[in-house]
Design a protein around this motif. Structure first.
Motif, short mmCIF file in Angstrom:
data_model
loop_
_atom_site.label_atom_id
_atom_site.label_comp_id
_atom_site.label_asym_id
_atom_site.label_seq_id
_atom_site.Cartn_x
_atom_site.Cartn_y
_atom_site.Cartn_z
N GLY A 159 30.44 27.96 -11.80
CA GLY A 159 30.62 29.31 -11.28
C GLY A 159 31.97 29.59 -10.66
O GLY A 159 32.19 30.68 -10.12
N ARG A 160 32.90 28.62 -10.68
CA ARG A 160 34.22 28.84 -10.10
C ARG A 160 35.11 29.63 -11.06
O ARG A 160 35.13 29.34 -12.27
N GLU A 161 35.84 30.58 -10.53
CA GLU A 161 36.72 31.40 -11.34
C GLU A 161 37.94 30.59 -11.77
O GLU A 161 38.54 29.86 -10.97
N VAL A 162 38.28 30.74 -13.04
CA VAL A 162 39.46 30.07 -13.60
C VAL A 162 40.35 31.15 -14.22
O VAL A 162 40.04 31.65 -15.31
N PRO A 163 41.42 31.55 -13.56
CA PRO A 163 42.31 32.56 -14.15
C PRO A 163 42.95 32.03 -15.44
O PRO A 163 43.38 30.88 -15.49
N MET A 164 42.98 32.86 -16.44
CA MET A 164 43.62 32.44 -17.68
C MET A 164 45.11 32.17 -17.46
O MET A 164 45.74 31.44 -18.21
N ALA A 165 45.66 32.76 -16.40
CA ALA A 165 47.07 32.53 -16.09
C ALA A 165 47.34 31.06 -15.79
O ALA A 165 48.49 30.61 -15.86
N SER A 166 46.30 30.29 -15.46
CA SER A 166 46.49 28.87 -15.18
C SER A 166 46.88 28.09 -16.43
O SER A 166 47.33 26.93 -16.32
N PHE A 167 46.69 28.70 -17.60
CA PHE A 167 47.07 28.05 -18.85
C PHE A 167 48.48 28.45 -19.29
O PHE A 167 48.96 27.96 -20.31
N ARG A 168 49.10 29.33 -18.55
CA ARG A 168 50.43 29.79 -18.93
C ARG A 168 51.42 28.61 -18.91
O ARG A 168 51.37 27.74 -18.04
N GLY A 169 52.32 28.62 -19.86
CA GLY A 169 53.32 27.55 -19.96
C GLY A 169 52.88 26.40 -20.83
O GLY A 169 53.64 25.44 -21.03
N LEU A 172 48.01 26.78 -25.91
CA LEU A 172 46.60 26.98 -25.61
C LEU A 172 45.79 27.17 -26.89
O LEU A 172 46.11 28.02 -27.71
N PHE A 173 44.75 26.35 -27.02
CA PHE A 173 43.78 26.48 -28.12
C PHE A 173 42.54 27.14 -27.52
O PHE A 173 41.79 26.50 -26.76
N LEU A 174 42.34 28.42 -27.81
CA LEU A 174 41.25 29.21 -27.22
C LEU A 174 40.21 29.50 -28.30
O LEU A 174 40.54 30.00 -29.38
N ASN A 175 38.95 29.18 -27.99
CA ASN A 175 37.89 29.34 -28.97
C ASN A 175 36.71 30.07 -28.34
O ASN A 175 36.24 29.70 -27.27
N PHE A 176 36.23 31.14 -29.01
CA PHE A 176 35.03 31.86 -28.58
C PHE A 176 33.86 31.36 -29.43
O PHE A 176 33.95 31.36 -30.68
N TRP A 177 32.76 31.01 -28.79
CA TRP A 177 31.66 30.39 -29.51
C TRP A 177 30.34 30.66 -28.79
O TRP A 177 30.30 31.31 -27.74
N ALA A 178 29.23 30.14 -29.35
CA ALA A 178 27.92 30.23 -28.72
C ALA A 178 27.04 29.11 -29.24
O ALA A 178 27.23 28.64 -30.38
N ILE A 250 45.49 30.68 -30.95
CA ILE A 250 46.44 29.68 -30.47
C ILE A 250 47.63 30.42 -29.86
O ILE A 250 48.21 31.31 -30.50
N PHE A 251 47.97 30.05 -28.63
CA PHE A 251 49.07 30.68 -27.91
C PHE A 251 50.19 29.68 -27.71
O PHE A 251 49.95 28.50 -27.40
N ALA A 252 51.42 30.17 -27.86
CA ALA A 252 52.59 29.35 -27.60
C ALA A 252 52.81 29.24 -26.09
O ALA A 252 52.28 30.05 -25.32
N GLN A 256 52.99 33.93 -26.30
CA GLN A 256 52.81 34.68 -27.54
C GLN A 256 51.57 34.19 -28.29
O GLN A 256 51.31 32.98 -28.36
N LEU A 257 50.82 35.15 -28.84
CA LEU A 257 49.70 34.81 -29.71
C LEU A 257 50.28 34.51 -31.08
O LEU A 257 50.79 35.40 -31.77
N VAL A 258 50.22 33.27 -31.51
CA VAL A 258 50.89 32.86 -32.74
C VAL A 258 49.92 32.67 -33.90
O VAL A 258 50.32 32.60 -35.06
N PHE A 259 48.61 32.58 -33.58
CA PHE A 259 47.64 32.36 -34.67
C PHE A 259 46.27 32.79 -34.19
O PHE A 259 45.90 32.56 -33.04
N ARG A 260 45.51 33.42 -35.10
CA ARG A 260 44.11 33.70 -34.82
C ARG A 260 43.31 33.59 -36.10
O ARG A 260 43.80 33.89 -37.19
N HIS A 261 42.07 33.15 -35.95
CA HIS A 261 41.21 32.91 -37.11
C HIS A 261 39.76 33.17 -36.72
O HIS A 261 39.32 32.73 -35.66
#
Length: 283
Positions: A159-169, A172-178, A250-252, A256-261
């Motif tokens: 339940g702890r909040e994780v700002p996406m800004a923590s991945f900046r720099g 990032l491999f971001l995946n939406f799933w269920a 995938i973010f650089a 920048q968003l460099v790839f999405r699938h």
């Protein structure tokens, strides 16, 4: 006898004309595929699909044939088949009932009288143009503002909040799933192998689900995955919208968003590992 001849004569003439006219118009002015059964005739307010015309023909054609045979029998030019009078009479009345039903329930009488038939026949057989509008053209406000893909938050399983800004720099491999998504589950083993191979090479991973924490935690434990999973308690921002899952972005390191699938894939192949290595600068 004279009334019988007139009755069957009328049935033969009318049914014959109906078959010739409608099938002729279907051939000349119809549109669509005969093979796939999508052929249809549209003239002004009149719309007749080929399947409906085929079913009507199963009634009208026997009425036509039996009426002609009955007329020939009355004139003494046909075999004395004792069942012909009953069969021809039954099919004739069946065709009349069908015609009555069509005239009462399926004929757009008001449209027939209001239609400009000269214009209808001039355009007959030409492909119908779709009427378009601009309701779905949602242009952005100008001047354009740079998109901050990190301006939202996810939550860990506690339940702890994780700002996406923590991945900046980082890459990032971001995946939406269920857990209920079979394509998501199909790609999970390859994703786990990718994570094991790249997690210590400057690549951050975030696997985001909108399910309950207990559901996700139980699934990860049962399957033995060690992926960093997060929960999206609210719908992600519009610029992160996906049309289906699994969806991978995938973010650089510069954001920048460099790839999405969208869809499942084998993510642990040298192709993906090399691409991530190029982004991070770590082979």
């Amino acid at each position: 006898m004279g009334g019988t001849k007139a009755f069957y004569g009328a049935i033969a003439i009318l049914s014959g004309l109906v078959l010739v006219i409608y099938w002729g118009m279907m051939v000349v002015w119809g549109s669509g595929s005969w093979l796939h059964g999508t052929r249809s005739l549209r003239l002004g307010p009149i719309y007749v699909p080929v399947l409906l015309l085929g079913l009507a023909t199963l009634v009208v054609l026997p009425a036509f044939v039996l009426s002609v045979c009955r007329l020939m029998q009355i004139r003494g030019r046909f075999l004395r088949w004792t069942g012909l009078p009953g069969a021809s009479c039954a099919m004739a009345w069946q065709a009349l009932c069908l015609a009555a039903l069509v005239l009462v329930f399926d004929t757009p009488w008001s449209g027939l009288f209001r239609t400009d038939w000269a214009e209808v026949f001039r355009k007959a057989g030409k492909p119908a143009m779709i009427e378009l509008d601009d309701d779905n053209l949602n242009y952005p406000a100008l001047p354009l503002q740079p998109v901050d893909y990190y301006a939202w938050s996810v939550y860990d399983l506690d339940g702890r909040e994780v700002p996406m800004a923590s991945f900046r720099g980082k890459t990032l491999f971001l995946n939406f799933w269920a857990t209920w998504c079979m394509p998501c589950r199909s790609e999970m083993p390859s994703v786990q192998r990718l994570y094991d191979a790249a997690k210590d090479k400057g690549v951050a991973f975030a696997f985001v689900s909108r399910e309950e924490a207990d559901t996700v935690r139980a699934f990860m434990k049962a399957e033995g995955y060690t992926l960093p999973v997060y929960l999206a308690k609210e719908r992600p921002p519009a610029f992160m919208a996906v049309t289906g899952i699994p969806a991978t972005m995938i973010f650089a390191p510069d954001g920048q968003l460099v790839f999405r699938h969208t869809g499942a894939a084998a993510w642990d192949t040298p192709k993906t590992i090399a691409f991530l290595g190029q982004l991070t600068g770590v082979p």
